[in-house]
Design a protein around this motif. Structure first.
Motif, PDB file in Angstrom:
ATOM      1  N   ALA A  34      -0.204   1.014   6.219  1.00  0.00           N
ATOM      2  CA  ALA A  34       0.301   0.395   6.082  1.00  0.00           C
ATOM      3  C   ALA A  34       1.722   1.978   5.263  1.00  0.00           C
ATOM      4  O   ALA A  34       2.959   1.764   5.551  1.00  0.00           O
ATOM      5  N   GLN A  35       0.581   2.680   5.374  1.00  0.00           N
ATOM      6  CA  GLN A  35       1.689   3.398   3.776  1.00  0.00           C
ATOM      7  C   GLN A  35       1.839   4.806   4.912  1.00  0.00           C
ATOM      8  O   GLN A  35       3.346   4.939   4.471  1.00  0.00           O
ATOM      9  N   GLU A  36       2.005   4.719   5.708  1.00  0.00           N
ATOM     10  CA  GLU A  36       2.552   5.743   6.867  1.00  0.00           C
ATOM     11  C   GLU A  36       3.440   5.568   6.850  1.00  0.00           C
ATOM     12  O   GLU A  36       4.533   5.780   7.634  1.00  0.00           O
ATOM     13  N   LEU A  37       3.463   4.177   7.989  1.00  0.00           N
ATOM     14  CA  LEU A  37       4.425   3.926   8.281  1.00  0.00           C
ATOM     15  C   LEU A  37       6.172   3.306   6.956  1.00  0.00           C
ATOM     16  O   LEU A  37       7.082   3.961   7.436  1.00  0.00           O
ATOM     17  N   ALA A  38       5.569   3.017   5.765  1.00  0.00           N
ATOM     18  CA  ALA A  38       6.560   3.061   4.916  1.00  0.00           C
ATOM     19  C   ALA A  38       7.169   4.425   4.901  1.00  0.00           C
ATOM     20  O   ALA A  38       8.316   3.877   4.800  1.00  0.00           O
TER      21      ALA A  38
END
Length: 237
Positions: free
Chosen positions: A208-212
């Motif tokens: 989720a952090q990488e997508l953000a």
């Protein structure tokens, strides 16, 4: 077996038809593109003096050549060494012209009757590097071949340098040779292909952090490109 001979000559001048002769012959043998050490190096008595300009190029004095064998005395050794090989020569028309003249003077057929063909590395270089200098020194510099020992022209040294240049210029052929060697075993044994379809690859999904963080980058690209981010266009497609 692929046998090639990298060949170079030094001469008394520039015109074989005008009476200039070969004073040095340098040959380096390649078998399957590998140096074998089976080289041929001869100094020859040209029965005439070198032109002053030629002396400045090769530095081989007339006195040094006085007691050397004449071409006619070594011609059979030369032809036996070259027999059937493919020759690699830089500016081939020059060296071939001189060798043809020497053979004519002793009543023998031209060079083409004794060898398997001629590759002109100058013609190759002009095709590979159009509009650039393609002398042997220039090619050594361009291809990373050490020519620091070349202060004067010498047939054997130049042939050795040209062998390195040729191998570098045709480096892509190594893959083909490896394939040939792999299939050249007893009875034509071949190497089995690997079936990649049987290999299960692990797929790593973005967190989720990488997508953000990825979205933040796309927003910045949107701003600088006026909303023309190619990544988004490809994703929609």
């Amino acid at each position: 077996m692929s046998r090639q001979i990298v060949l170079d000559t030094e001469t008394t001048g520039l015109s074989a038809e005008g009476g200039d002769r070969i004073i040095e012959l340098g040959c380096v043998e390649l078998v399957n593109r590998k140096l074998t050490g089976n080289n041929l190096h001869l100094y020859l008595n040209p029965e005439r003096d070198s032109h002053e300009d030629a002396l400045k190029v090769h530095g081989i004095s007339n006195e040094f050549l006085r007691d050397k064998p004449k071409f006619a005395e070594r011609v059979q050794d030369i032809l036996q060494y070259l027999q059937g090989a493919e020759l690699i020569i830089h500016n081939a028309s020059f060296d071939v012209g001189f060798l043809d003249k020497e053979l004519e003077l002793v009543g023998l057929a031209p060079l083409s009757a004794h060898v398997g063909g001629v590759i002109d590395t100058l013609a190759m270089a002009k095709e590979m590097f159009p509009g650039k200098r393609n002398s042997l020194d220039s090619l050594c510099d361009r291809l990373g071949v050490d020519n620091s020992s070349r202060t004067l022209h010498g047939a054997l040294l130049d042939a050795e340098l040209l062998a390195d240049v040729y191998i570098n210029m045709t480096r892509g052929q190594d893959a083909l040779l490896i394939m040939d060697e792999a299939t050249a075993g007893a009875g034509g044994t071949t190497v089995a292909a690997v079936d990649l379809s049987r290999i299960a690859l692990t797929v790593l999904t973005a967190s989720a952090q990488e997508l953000a963080e990825h979205e933040e980058v796309l927003v910045q690209i949107d701003k600088s490109s006026g909303g023309k981010t190619i990544w988004r266009t490809l994703s929609e497609a």
